[in-house]
Motif scaffolding. Structure first.
Motif, PDB file in Angstrom:
ATOM      1  N   SER A  57       0.503   7.127   0.844  1.00  0.00           N
ATOM      2  CA  SER A  57       0.783   8.906   0.144  1.00  0.00           C
ATOM      3  C   SER A  57       1.130   9.780   1.140  1.00  0.00           C
ATOM      4  O   SER A  57       1.524  11.056   1.015  1.00  0.00           O
ATOM      5  CB  SER A  57      -1.056   9.408   0.451  1.00  0.00           C
TER       6      SER A  57
ATOM      7  N   SER B  41      -6.004  14.554   1.291  1.00  0.00           N
ATOM      8  CA  SER B  41      -5.970  13.296   0.359  1.00  0.00           C
ATOM      9  C   SER B  41      -7.200  13.445  -0.647  1.00  0.00           C
ATOM     10  O   SER B  41      -7.750  12.442  -0.911  1.00  0.00           O
ATOM     11  CB  SER B  41      -6.520  11.955   0.852  1.00  0.00           C
TER      12      SER B  41
ATOM     13  N   GLN C  28       1.012  -1.332  -0.084  1.00  0.00           N
ATOM     14  CA  GLN C  28      -0.246  -0.144   0.113  1.00  0.00           C
ATOM     15  C   GLN C  28       1.190   1.182  -0.126  1.00  0.00           C
ATOM     16  O   GLN C  28       1.439   1.230   1.470  1.00  0.00           O
ATOM     17  CB  GLN C  28      -1.070  -0.088   0.864  1.00  0.00           C
TER      18      GLN C  28
ATOM     19  N   GLU D 256       0.309  13.636  -3.731  1.00  0.00           N
ATOM     20  CA  GLU D 256      -0.578  14.250  -2.939  1.00  0.00           C
ATOM     21  C   GLU D 256      -0.892  15.063  -2.512  1.00  0.00           C
ATOM     22  O   GLU D 256      -0.347  15.941  -1.397  1.00  0.00           O
ATOM     23  CB  GLU D 256      -0.935  12.689  -2.985  1.00  0.00           C
TER      24      GLU D 256
ATOM     25  N   ALA E 203      -4.497   0.581  -3.148  1.00  0.00           N
ATOM     26  CA  ALA E 203      -2.689   0.941  -3.033  1.00  0.00           C
ATOM     27  C   ALA E 203      -1.579   1.230  -3.826  1.00  0.00           C
ATOM     28  O   ALA E 203      -1.498   1.393  -4.873  1.00  0.00           O
ATOM     29  CB  ALA E 203      -2.479   1.790  -2.091  1.00  0.00           C
TER      30      ALA E 203
ATOM     31  N   GLU F 198      -1.986   0.609  -7.618  1.00  0.00           N
ATOM     32  CA  GLU F 198      -2.008   1.932  -8.196  1.00  0.00           C
ATOM     33  C   GLU F 198      -0.666   2.434  -8.318  1.00  0.00           C
ATOM     34  O   GLU F 198      -0.459   3.690  -9.171  1.00  0.00           O
ATOM     35  CB  GLU F 198      -3.105   3.467  -7.378  1.00  0.00           C
TER      36      GLU F 198
ATOM     37  N   LYS G  86      -4.525  13.597  -6.575  1.00  0.00           N
ATOM     38  CA  LYS G  86      -3.647  12.862  -6.422  1.00  0.00           C
ATOM     39  C   LYS G  86      -2.965  12.809  -7.709  1.00  0.00           C
ATOM     40  O   LYS G  86      -3.802  13.097  -8.921  1.00  0.00           O
ATOM     41  CB  LYS G  86      -3.827  10.985  -6.392  1.00  0.00           C
TER      42      LYS G  86
END
Length: 831
Positions: free
Chosen positions: A55, A785, A52, A781, A89, A92, A788
């Motif tokens: 961020s 949040s 993950q 980011e 995550a 991504e 992004k």
């Protein structure tokens, strides 16, 4: 319990016809070592890629990861089997847009998004630990199971899925015969999507990139009430083909043009009952697959016919007649004569002269639409899941699903305006699955068990119209497959350290293949129209061996059915030495269903087939975490005994002394032993720094080669298909504060794969040497949040490499190369 966890995140068979009311109700009602030196403790590698990407500066990267590899929710570190897991995550952060791209980040996994013999760019070829299948044909089963929310995806065609609202992907390594059943002898890939929940939220995402790439995605979760929640997601993807056509107006290859959507509904009628309904669909209208010509043999039969050296191709239906020079391989002038088929049509890894068209009226009308440069695919499915907590110790589950695949695509094998081989395909498949599970616990939670029943039914028709110099024939047929199974598994905790798991599965399989393979047009080859290329039968006789005195028709009927009754077992012993360190040892069995060969020429009196493959796997492993849960280090070592291997070989046509000119015959032609190691590492040495690494090693050797395989040139020194000795992946990400409102995370992903053979015969032109790939990205980011932004580059060093290859057509060598370096910019907004 369900309300408490809301916030977590062809042709139809008679059986399917009987289910039509249910299906319509559902349809319409639902409308490693190298990176260890960077760590203070000198950790080696790990077997945990469950990632993950953070961020913000935080060690949440190593939060608990839940998996369902054993059909129940468990912490991955408490699950004593080899799993690589990817969170949404992590997917991504790596820039993964479809499921095939996880192969770059998973040791001992090869996931090709197309097979070189296919005209579709969505024909998955998946191998785990050296076991899989490269043939996508309807009559051939994959060797690695692909599952979407617990529903088995039976065919390779359509197996390259868009990653819509995925919660996690689990790669289960080694045979999964007891809980997942047939066709998981290499392993299983399980995709779990996000369930609807009680919060109103969503996102919108747009990506632009090289080759005019434009992707748009969205997802929205809408709670209607606290007992009825919905989730909708969709995507639109377009991208130009990366294989450019050098003919004026010629089609490019490998382009994308797809729509995908998913709707899911969660209903909670009571505190102990949950209903989940999902409908998904994909529509592709794309360029043909990116096959290119990489080698020719002018002395093979069909090139000799096309070039006039064997003067029998007397009706070319408008194709140019070859010049006299074409038949003289000593005359260099032939290499500049456009009426000759030879190496002049080799255009490079990202170029072609293919037309994907034909002037032959029969080929253009027999399937109701002309041969054209298209790769069309329509997929839809509906599933109904029901969970009932009968009491605190007993839960019943049901998973009902129906899926359809419909495809049309063309293939220009000679990659020229001339004719060596062209094909146009119509592919139809439907499947119905039903699974019941009963999960329980006893002895104050020391015993956890699952028992289940499974039913699978499949129908399909594949029409493959093949045009050759001198002939046109259909290389198709239909399938009618059923599988029934009963399974069970139990884990007993002797104490808080020692656990024993035992499991078993009984499966009853029946596979029927009815060839529809006839010569449709004689253009000089001399094989009369109506000649059966494979025996034409309208029904099969199952469960009876061929007997002396059987007529040819009865023999053909018996050979059109493969039955198997298989009993697989699993045993696992685990010991937790401390809260952070566990070891395990296991024994597993699995099998892959028998198969038929449909693509052959000239005519044969039999239907080539192969019995089921079988594996027995022995594994030891460990799972650990340390440095205050900032490092996960997992590993496994295994030995696999692989018997009755279904190997693609070239063999002589019965009654002749010549090899098959077209097609690959699949036979139980070999056995192998595969030994290996997997290590994976996930580490957060500081709150800002993320390090990941994975290492895979395979020592795969044939232990037995039968006479058929040996006569085709296979030896015990040959490499197994898609089985690299080494696979390595590494990643580093570092989060940097940009003032008080934004962060940026530079990330670098590196992977290395050693030499890969793309065919059983280890053809030199089809071997990909060792390869290093580098991807890089900057991820921005905002503090809340909400936004992004990602700037990414894949294949940063612009490597040219082969992902699939084929030489099943006499005289032709084809390959599929990956896209060259590509960039992208993605903007995502959460709400």
């Amino acid at each position: 319990m369900f309300r408490d966890d809301i916030g977590q995140s062809g042709q139809n068979s008679n059986f399917v016809h009987k289910q039509s009311k249910i299906l319509h109700a559902l349809k319409y009602g639902v409308a490693i070592s190298a990176l260890s030196m960077a760590l203070p403790m000198g950790a080696a590698h790990a077997q945990e890629a469950a990632s993950q990407e953070p961020s913000k500066a935080t060690n949440a990267f190593l939060d608990e990861i839940t998996v369902t590899a054993r059909k129940r929710e468990e912490n991955l570190q408490d699950t004593p089997i080899s799993i690589t897991a990817f969170s949404s995550a992590g997917i991504e952060a790596r820039g993964i847009s479809d499921i095939s791209e996880i192969g770059e980040f998973t040791p001992n996994l090869v996931f090709d998004n197309t097979a070189a013999i296919s005209g579709s760019s969505s024909s998955a070829a998946i191998y785990i630990r050296g076991i899989g299948q490269i043939d996508w044909a309807l009559a051939t089963d994959p060797g690695v199971g692909l599952y979407l929310d617990g529903v088995y995806i039976a065919r390779s065609v359509g197996g390259v899925m868009d990653m819509l609202d995925v919660e996690r992907v689990e790669v289960l390594k080694g045979p999964q015969g007891t809980l997942f059943g047939r066709n998981t002898i290499g392993g299983a890939i399980s995709i779990t999507t996000k369930k609807p929940h009680e919060e109103l939220e969503g996102y919108g995402e747009a990506t632009i990139g090289s080759d005019n790439r434009t992707d748009v995605r969205f997802g929205i979760n809408v709670p209607i009430s606290d007992t009825f929640m919905t989730n909708f997601s969709g995507s639109r993807k377009t991208r130009d083909g990366y294989v450019k056509n050098l003919l004026p107006g010629g089609p490019s290859l490998g382009g994308e043009d797809s729509w995908s959507g998913r709707a899911s509904f969660r209903i909670l009628p009571s505190d102990n009952f949950e209903i989940n309904i999902a409908v998904d669909g994909t529509r592709e209208r794309e360029d043909p697959a990116a096959n290119v010509l990489i080698g020719v043999d002018e002395n093979a039969f069909f090139p000799l016919v096309a070039n006039g050296a064997i003067p029998i191709f007397n009706d070319r239906h408008g194709l140019p007649m070859p010049s006299a020079v074409c038949a003289d391989t000593s005359n260099a002038a032939r290499l500049q004569d456009p009426t000759c088929w030879n190496a002049q049509w080799i255009a490079g890894p990202h170029a072609t002269y293919s037309t994907h068209t034909t002037p032959n009226e029969l080929v253009n009308t027999v399937l109701g639409r002309p041969m054209e440069p298209k790769s069309d695919l329509d997929i839809w499915g509906v599933s109904l899941g029901m969970d009932w907590d009968i009491n605190d110790d007993l839960t019943a589950k049901s998973i009902t699903a129906y899926r359809e695949v419909s495809g049309f695509w063309s293939r220009d094998v000679d990659h020229s305006p001339l004719l060596i081989l062209q094909a146009v395909n119509d592919f139809q498949q439907t499947q119905f699955t039903q699974e019941f599970q009963l999960l329980g616990s006893a002895a104050d939670g020391a015993l956890n068990w699952i028992a289940g029943l499974y039913y699978f039914q499949e129908d399909g028709t594949h029409l493959d119209i093949v045009e050759l110099p001198g002939s046109v024939f259909n290389s198709g047929g239909s399938v009618d497959n059923t599988s029934k199974a009963a399974f069970g598994q139990a884990t007993y905790d002797f104490n808080d350290k020692l656990s024993l798991t035992l499991g078993a599965r009984w499966t009853d399989d029946k596979k029927i293949f009815l060839p529809k393979s006839l010569v449709a047009q004689d253009n000089g080859l001399g094989i009369p129209v109506g000649t059966e290329v494979l025996p034409l039968v309208d029904s099969a006789i199952c469960g009876e061996a061929v007997a002396t005195g059987d007529s040819d028709a009865v023999v053909a009927q018996k050979n059109s059915c493969i039955t198997a009754k298989v009993f697989d077992v699993h045993a696992n012993l685990s010991y937790r030495w401390t809260d952070d360190f566990m070891t395990y040892a296991s024994y597993s069995e699995g099998y892959k269903g028998g198969t038929f060969t449909q693509r052959v020429f000239p005519a044969r009196p039999d239907v080539p087939s192969a019995r089921p493959e079988k594996v027995k796997a022995y594994e030891v492993g460990f799972k650990s975490s340390f440095m205050d849960n900032r490092v996960r280090l997992n590993g496994a070592a295994f030995l696999t005994d692989y018997t009755d291997m279904q190997v693609n070989v070239t063999e002589q046509t019965p009654g002749t002394t010549s090899d098959q000119d077209i097609g690959i015959i699949t036979r139980n032609a070999a056995a192998a032993e595969i030994k290996g190691v997997e290590l994976e590492l996930t580490a957060v040495p500081t709150d800002e720094l993320v390090i990941e690494a994975g290492l895979g090693y395979l020592d795969a050797q044939y232990t037995d080669i039968n006479a058929e395989a040996a006569s085709a040139g296979l030896t015990q020194d040959h490499l197994l298909v898609n089985t690299p000795e080494w696979s390595l992946n590494m990643a580093v990400g570092y989060t940097i504060a940009l003032g008080s409102d934004w962060t940026v995370t530079p990330r670098v992903d590196y992977s290395y794969t050693s030499k890969i053979a793309n065919d059983a015969k280890n053809t030199n032109l089809l071997i990909q040497p060792g390869l290093s790939l580098l991807n890089a990205a900057f991820i921005f980011e905002d503090e809340d949040s909400n936004w992004k932004v990602k700037l990414g580059v894949r294949n940063l060093t612009d490597q040219t490499y082969l992902v699939a290859g084929d030489n099943s057509t006499d005289g032709v060598f084809e390959g599929v190369y990956a896209r060259p370096r590509e960039w992208s910019i993605t903007v995502k907004r959460y709400f």
